[in-house]
Scaffold this motif. Structure first.
Motif, short mmCIF file in Angstrom:
data_model
loop_
_atom_site.label_atom_id
_atom_site.label_comp_id
_atom_site.label_asym_id
_atom_site.label_seq_id
_atom_site.Cartn_x
_atom_site.Cartn_y
_atom_site.Cartn_z
N TYR A 77 0.81 -1.22 0.00
CA TYR A 77 0.00 0.00 0.00
C TYR A 77 0.84 1.26 0.00
N PHE A 78 2.18 1.11 -0.03
CA PHE A 78 3.03 2.28 -0.23
C PHE A 78 2.66 3.01 -1.52
N GLU B 240 -11.55 -0.08 -8.57
CA GLU B 240 -11.09 -1.34 -8.00
C GLU B 240 -9.77 -1.20 -7.23
N SER B 241 -9.26 0.03 -7.16
CA SER B 241 -7.95 0.25 -6.55
C SER B 241 -7.82 -0.34 -5.16
N PHE B 242 -8.86 -0.25 -4.36
CA PHE B 242 -8.73 -0.58 -2.94
C PHE B 242 -9.14 -2.02 -2.63
N THR C 153 2.66 0.23 14.47
CA THR C 153 1.68 -0.79 14.06
C THR C 153 0.29 -0.19 13.95
N LYS C 154 -0.10 0.60 14.94
CA LYS C 154 -1.43 1.21 14.91
C LYS C 154 -1.55 2.22 13.77
N MET C 155 -0.49 2.98 13.53
CA MET C 155 -0.51 3.95 12.43
C MET C 155 -0.76 3.24 11.11
N LYS D 200 -3.99 3.75 8.62
CA LYS D 200 -3.83 4.19 7.23
C LYS D 200 -4.47 3.20 6.27
N HIS D 201 -4.28 1.91 6.54
CA HIS D 201 -4.92 0.89 5.70
C HIS D 201 -6.43 1.06 5.67
#
Length: 573
Positions: A236-237, A292-294, A516-518, A522-523
């Motif tokens: 996801y970068f 459909e990107s996500f 980890t939470k960040m 973001k995801h």
């Protein structure tokens, strides 16, 4: 012979690559051909000898890849020289950490492993052999890294457990391909617009919009996809880390390093981050961003790109090009202007970009390791050592003389068009290509002082192998290579890249817990931000949840590591 190293990434591709996370955590500046591959066989460390006495090792790499045929001709030739071969298996259907966790639970490992984001798990489980007492016995391995770089690979117990395989330059750097991240665009789009100067994000999307309005389909009637985003797992970068580049910083991956103040900056909360995601939101509402990107998987994304329909995207070269460019060549789409070139995009006009930096990249967070299940550690290390011999390195990346390349009167390697075509064929590669792509390797100049270590870096071979559309594009912009399209910046400071620290952070520290939470936030929230009907409200909600992750704890831990790296580097000045 001069050997030039920059202490500063995959991946490839790798991914890595490591290449490789998207922050470079794919670990690779090169990668194996993508495709589903079984991890079966990757849990046994017992190496055997075949009927000819050749040692047979096993290896597992926590990235997608394709297995080669058992009777692969180049693998056999390498085995004749080295007395050994390796059965490689690759990641499928799991994340790297999940696959590594399965191996740890079983307590049996392949002889060799690159666990990607799961390397710290392997280290903590005591699954890896310390290499300190072995390195000096193998001259090619010893030479592969400088003393400073070997020291950077030491873990908190003072020992070295893995060898980073990628970003290593021998002799003179021969950079023709930008192996890293960029805003990519098809040459047909630039050609249609008479090769305009595109320097900003707004100019980039404006061009794609205009082209798609005038040319909604390909020549065969297939509908174009103006812009797509890969968000699958660690990749996801392709969505989240553009703000660091747009502000003119290099790929430290998880943060920005202010080189003047030597301070860590959070690129997720900068004004540029908001402008970037607002632009994606606008383009999504216009129908420019692929809906459909996500939800698309990596394989679906590669298949989509391989049709030639996608006009542009952000990605790392190693993450798509080795598969997609071969598909274009086999389908003739390279003759239709479907190949991608990078553009020097920043948030505003007049800014210096740092998409491409000179020198290699040492990603200390992962690499090739020998496991405790290996019954012949010295044999495995001898095999790694022999893979770095020039004769074997040529077989790995150039192939067989007279079959895969020829040599001119000046000793320079070259390929015919037929050779280039066969090298892009999937069946041919399975039977006649064995790059051992996740073993240590060089880019740069061969020990003969004439040729490049890899065909893609051989200036004449590189240019002759380009499609006419790419050649014309380069000419229009006064470029001879992909690197020229962006320009080159000097390698960043001794801290680079910071993702090589954050990739191995765990929830055992306050900063690691925040990290980890960040990532989880973001995801979850960035796709919502891009798709939201009310961007400002969505952004405000996202920032609120993001700040609740305690990102300052992450910034503080990264600052401590930045300070440590700068101090360590002073020992070698």
């Amino acid at each position: 012979m001069k050997r030039r190293k920059a202490v500063s990434v995959l991946l490839v591709m790798a991914m890595a690559a490591s290449m490789l996370t998207g922050c470079g955590g794919g670990n690779t500046n090169t990668t194996g051909t993508n495709g589903a591959a079984s991890t079966e066989g990757g849990s046994s460390g017992e190496n055997t000898n075949d009927s000819s006495g050749v040692k047979e090792f096993t290896a597992f790499f926590a990235v997608p890849g394709s297995e080669i045929n058992d009777d692969n001709e180049i693998e056999q030739k390498i085995a004749e020289i080295t007395g050994a071969k390796c059965k490689e298996t690759w990641l499928t259907g799991q994340t790297a950490q999940e696959a590594v966790g399965t191996l740890i639970a079983g307590g049996e490992y392949p002889d060799m492993i690159d666990g990607g984001d799961g390397m710290k798990q392997l280290y903590d489980a005591g699954a890896l052999v310390a290499l300190d007492d072995y390195i000096d016995k193998y001259p090619n391995i010893k030479e592969f890294l400088t003393d400073e770089e070997w020291d950077k690979l030491r873990q908190d117990d003072g020992h070295i457990y893995w060898i980073n395989q990628f970003g290593n330059i021998y002799g003179e750097e021969k950079a023709t391909t930008h192996s890293d991240e960029a805003f990519w665009i098809q040459t047909r789009v630039l050609k249609w617009a008479d090769y305009p100067e595109i320097h900003t994000m707004d100019q980039y999307f404006d061009l794609i919009e205009k082209y798609n309005e005038a040319n909604p389909t390909m020549d065969d009637g297939t509908e174009n996809i103006p812009y797509t985003i890969l968000c699958d797992d660690w990749r996801y970068f392709c969505l989240e880390n553009a703000p660091q580049f747009l502000d003119g910083y290099p790929n430290d991956g998880s943060c920005i390093v202010d080189p003047d103040e030597l301070k860590i900056v959070d690129y997720n909360t900068t004004p540029t981050a908001k402008r970037y995601f607002q632009k994606l939101n606008e383009e999504y509402q216009k129908g420019i961003v692929d809906p459909e990107s996500f939800t698309q998987t990596y394989d679906e994304y590669i298949a989509k790109l391989s049709t030639g329909r996608v006009l542009g995207m952000i990605d790392q070269w190693w993450d798509f090009a080795y598969n997609v460019n071969d598909a274009f060549k086999q389908q003739g789409l390279d003759k239709e202007g479907c190949n991608y070139v990078p553009l020097p995009i920043t948030i505003d006009e007049g800014m210096k970009n740092q998409w491409h930096n000179s020198g290699g990249t040492l990603n200390v967070s992962s690499g090739l390791a020998i496991t405790t299940s290996c019954e012949d550690v010295e044999g495995a290390l001898q095999f790694i050592n022999d893979l770095l011999d020039q004769e074997v390195h040529d077989l790995r990346f150039w192939g067989e003389k007279g079959v895969d390349y020829d040599v001119d009167e000046n000793g320079e390697y070259y390929r015919t068009e037929d050779m280039r075509m066969q090298s892009s064929d999937t069946a041919y590669k399975a039977s006649h290509s064995c790059s051992y792509s996740y073993f240590p390797q060089y880019s740069g100049t061969s020990r003969d002082g004439i040729n490049a270590m890899k065909p893609e870096s051989q200036a004449k071979e590189f240019y002759d192998g380009l499609s006419e559309d790419v050649q014309n594009c380069f000419k229009a912009y006064g470029a001879e290579t992909y690197v020229d399209m962006l320009g080159t910046s000097e390698a960043p400071g001794p801290w680079y890249p910071m993702y090589s620290y954050s990739n191995n952070m765990t929830t055992a520290t306050e900063g690691g817990m925040a990290w980890t939470k960040m990532g989880e936030v973001k995801h979850e929230y960035l796709p919502k931000v891009v798709m939201a009907s009310d961007f400002d409200s969505a952004w405000e909600e996202y920032m609120g949840v993001y700040n609740n992750c305690n990102p300052q704890a992450f910034i503080d831990e990264m600052q401590a590591e930045l300070d440590r790296r700068i101090e360590e580097a002073k020992k070698y000045q």
